[in-house]
Write an enzyme that holds these catalytic residues in place. Structure first.
Site, PDB file in Angstrom:
ATOM      1  CE1 TYR A   1      -3.320   5.579  12.276  1.00 62.48           C
ATOM      2  CE2 TYR A   1      -4.931   4.128  11.251  1.00 62.48           C
ATOM      3  CZ  TYR A   1      -3.644   4.597  11.355  1.00 62.48           C
ATOM      4  OH  TYR A   1      -2.681   4.118  10.526  1.00 62.48           O
TER       5      TYR A   1
ATOM      6  CB  CYS B   1      14.294   9.810  22.864  1.00 59.84           C
ATOM      7  SG  CYS B   1      13.167   8.730  23.757  1.00 59.84           S
TER       8      CYS B   1
ATOM      9  CB  THR C   1      -4.618  -6.308  11.959  1.00 59.05           C
ATOM     10  OG1 THR C   1      -5.949  -6.351  12.469  1.00 59.05           O
ATOM     11  CG2 THR C   1      -4.265  -7.641  11.336  1.00 59.05           C
TER      12      THR C   1
ATOM     13  CD1 TRP D   1       0.341   0.465   3.335  1.00 62.42           C
ATOM     14  CD2 TRP D   1      -0.257  -1.672   3.069  1.00 62.42           C
ATOM     15  NE1 TRP D   1       0.794  -0.231   4.431  1.00 62.42           N
ATOM     16  CE2 TRP D   1       0.439  -1.547   4.296  1.00 62.42           C
ATOM     17  CE3 TRP D   1      -0.722  -2.935   2.687  1.00 62.42           C
ATOM     18  CZ2 TRP D   1       0.685  -2.642   5.125  1.00 62.42           C
ATOM     19  CZ3 TRP D   1      -0.475  -4.013   3.527  1.00 62.42           C
ATOM     20  CH2 TRP D   1       0.213  -3.870   4.726  1.00 62.42           C
TER      21      TRP D   1
ATOM     22  CG  ASP E   1      -0.414   3.866  15.292  1.00 67.33           C
ATOM     23  OD1 ASP E   1       0.311   4.766  15.763  1.00 67.33           O
ATOM     24  OD2 ASP E   1       0.034   2.935  14.601  1.00 67.33           O
TER      25      ASP E   1
ATOM     26  CD  GLU F   1      -3.558   3.488   7.243  1.00 66.18           C
ATOM     27  OE1 GLU F   1      -3.658   3.008   8.386  1.00 66.18           O
ATOM     28  OE2 GLU F   1      -2.475   3.875   6.772  1.00 66.18           O
TER      29      GLU F   1
ATOM     30  CB  SER G   1     -11.065  -9.396  21.638  1.00 67.02           C
ATOM     31  OG  SER G   1     -12.480  -9.470  21.600  1.00 67.02           O
TER      32      SER G   1
ATOM     33  CE1 TYR H   1     -11.680  -6.940  17.693  1.00 71.67           C
ATOM     34  CE2 TYR H   1      -9.569  -6.252  16.810  1.00 71.67           C
ATOM     35  CZ  TYR H   1     -10.371  -6.558  17.885  1.00 71.67           C
ATOM     36  OH  TYR H   1      -9.861  -6.487  19.158  1.00 71.67           O
TER      37      TYR H   1
ATOM     38  CB  CYS I   1      16.140   5.532  17.763  1.00 68.59           C
ATOM     39  SG  CYS I   1      14.687   6.601  17.685  1.00 68.59           S
TER      40      CYS I   1
END
Length: 358
Positions: free
Chosen positions: A125, A214, A48, A29, A143, A42, A308, A87, A208
DNA sequence: AATCCGGGGAC
DNA sequence: GTCCCAGGATT
């Protein structure tokens, strides 16, 4: 002077872009800016993992290449392609929203957050992700990955699932994306960093790109963030399942569209109540659900499965139909299906585990 | 605010 | 076994 950065001029706004352009995974994607393809991806990616979505995305786009193809498809076909991804409300909402876009909107996709969020199955989102990636809208995403990255970079010590903290994180994400030249790439970079580097356990801080900025890493507390709320223990149920065979066919029912495993076919059965034998439970359930009496035969399979918010052990029994015409009391449809027809119908994973034994 | 809604992979 | 994932809808 690291303390003087505000979200709107924070160095990670461009640091992550550069990192993303060299280190991002090549995902299907990401090879398109087709809003339909991005929206499908999305939706699949909600709760997932990327690796689990990839084959589903390829098959879904092959089966339904355009929003019109999806809108014209039957829900049963959509659920069959979605089978195993979980889901299932996502699949039904995707189908419904495709029909809204194809018919009400004459094939025109919304181009802003509000328009997308008005569609079923599209929340804050997904609306932010699709508009920023497909249309360069400066909308934020938040997210699980972004929550983790932001709580660490900005040293937010409260649980990000708390409503007030989550609101603050949305504002932070919005400030970072505000007037960004490449909001879609930046949003994907934040998520990619959370998935690849800023891992829940043992984050790979030395590699990173945000290492210098950070706050959690500078304090050495990256392994302690984000803090999570205590989890609730999940109940376990024993479920009895009837494989009622007659002339080479098995009796199955389609579950109602709302609720658990909505719209999927299943073998009938139900929970074993306290003090009840498996045979008694099966006979009671079949009387309640289908209005029939059965003879319970041998145990065919025992299947453990986790949902779940509860766990089950399925006890599958070979059964014979004795009396009563099956009528759907909880199902929307009943059917006698031969094993060769199973591949055309969508079943829950817990049923797929014993289908080969029939 | 809390609960419901799947399945899988990493540990 | 536990954790948690490119969340959204419902109550």
């Amino acid at each position: 002077m690291k303390g003087f950065y505000t979200p709107r001029n924070h160095p990670i706004r461009w640091l992550l872009i550069h990192w993303f352009r060299t280190d991002a995974r090549d995902l299907p994607w990401r090879r398109t800016r087709d809003p339909y393809a991005i929206w499908v991806s999305e939706t699949m990616l909600q709760q997932t993992r990327v690796e689990q979505c990839i084959p589903y995305f390829e098959r879904f786009m092959a089966a339904f290449p355009t929003v019109h193809a999806l809108a014209e498809a039957t829900l049963d076909r959509v659920l069959k392609v979605w089978e195993g991804l979980g889901y299932y409300t996502r699949a039904r909402n995707l189908h419904r929203a495709a029909q809204i876009i194809a018919h009400d909107r004459h094939g025109n996709f919304p181009r802003d957050v509000e328009g997308w969020q008005a569609l079923p199955g599209v929340g804050r989102y997904t609306a932010g992700a699709v508009t920023s990636i497909a249309f360069d809208v400066c909308a934020p995403v938040l997210d699980g990955n972004v929550k983790r990255v932001l709580t660490r970079v900005f040293n937010i010590a409260e649980p990000p699932d708390d409503a007030r903290v989550e609101q603050r994180l949305w504002e932070l994400a919005a400030s970072l994306a505000s007037r960004h030249p490449h909001p879609g790439e930046f949003n994907q970079a934040l998520m990619e960093l959370g998935a690849q580097t800023c891992l829940p356990a043992a984050p790979r801080c030395p590699t990173c790109p945000a290492w210098h900025y950070c706050k959690a890493r500078l304090l050495g507390i990256q392994d302690h963030l984000p803090v999570s709320k205590p989890k609730k223990s999940v109940p376990h149920y024993d479920i009895v399942v009837a494989a009622i065979k007659k002339r080479g066919r098995y009796l199955i029912g389609k579950r109602p569209l709302s609720g658990l495993l909505g719209g999927l076919w299943e073998f009938p059965g139900g929970k074993v109540q306290p003090g009840e034998s498996h045979e008694q439970a099966l006979q009671r359930e079949l009387k309640e659900e289908l209005g029939i009496t059965i003879k319970v035969g041998k145990l065919l399979a025992v299947v453990n499965h986790a949902y779940s918010h509860f766990k089950v052990t399925l006890h599958v029994f070979q059964c014979c139909h004795l009396s009563g015409k099956p009528r759907p009391n909880i199902h929307t449809e009943l059917r006698w299906a031969a094993p060769r027809e199973f591949s055309e119908l969508a079943f829950p994973k817990a049923n797929l585990k014993f289908l080969p034994l029939l």
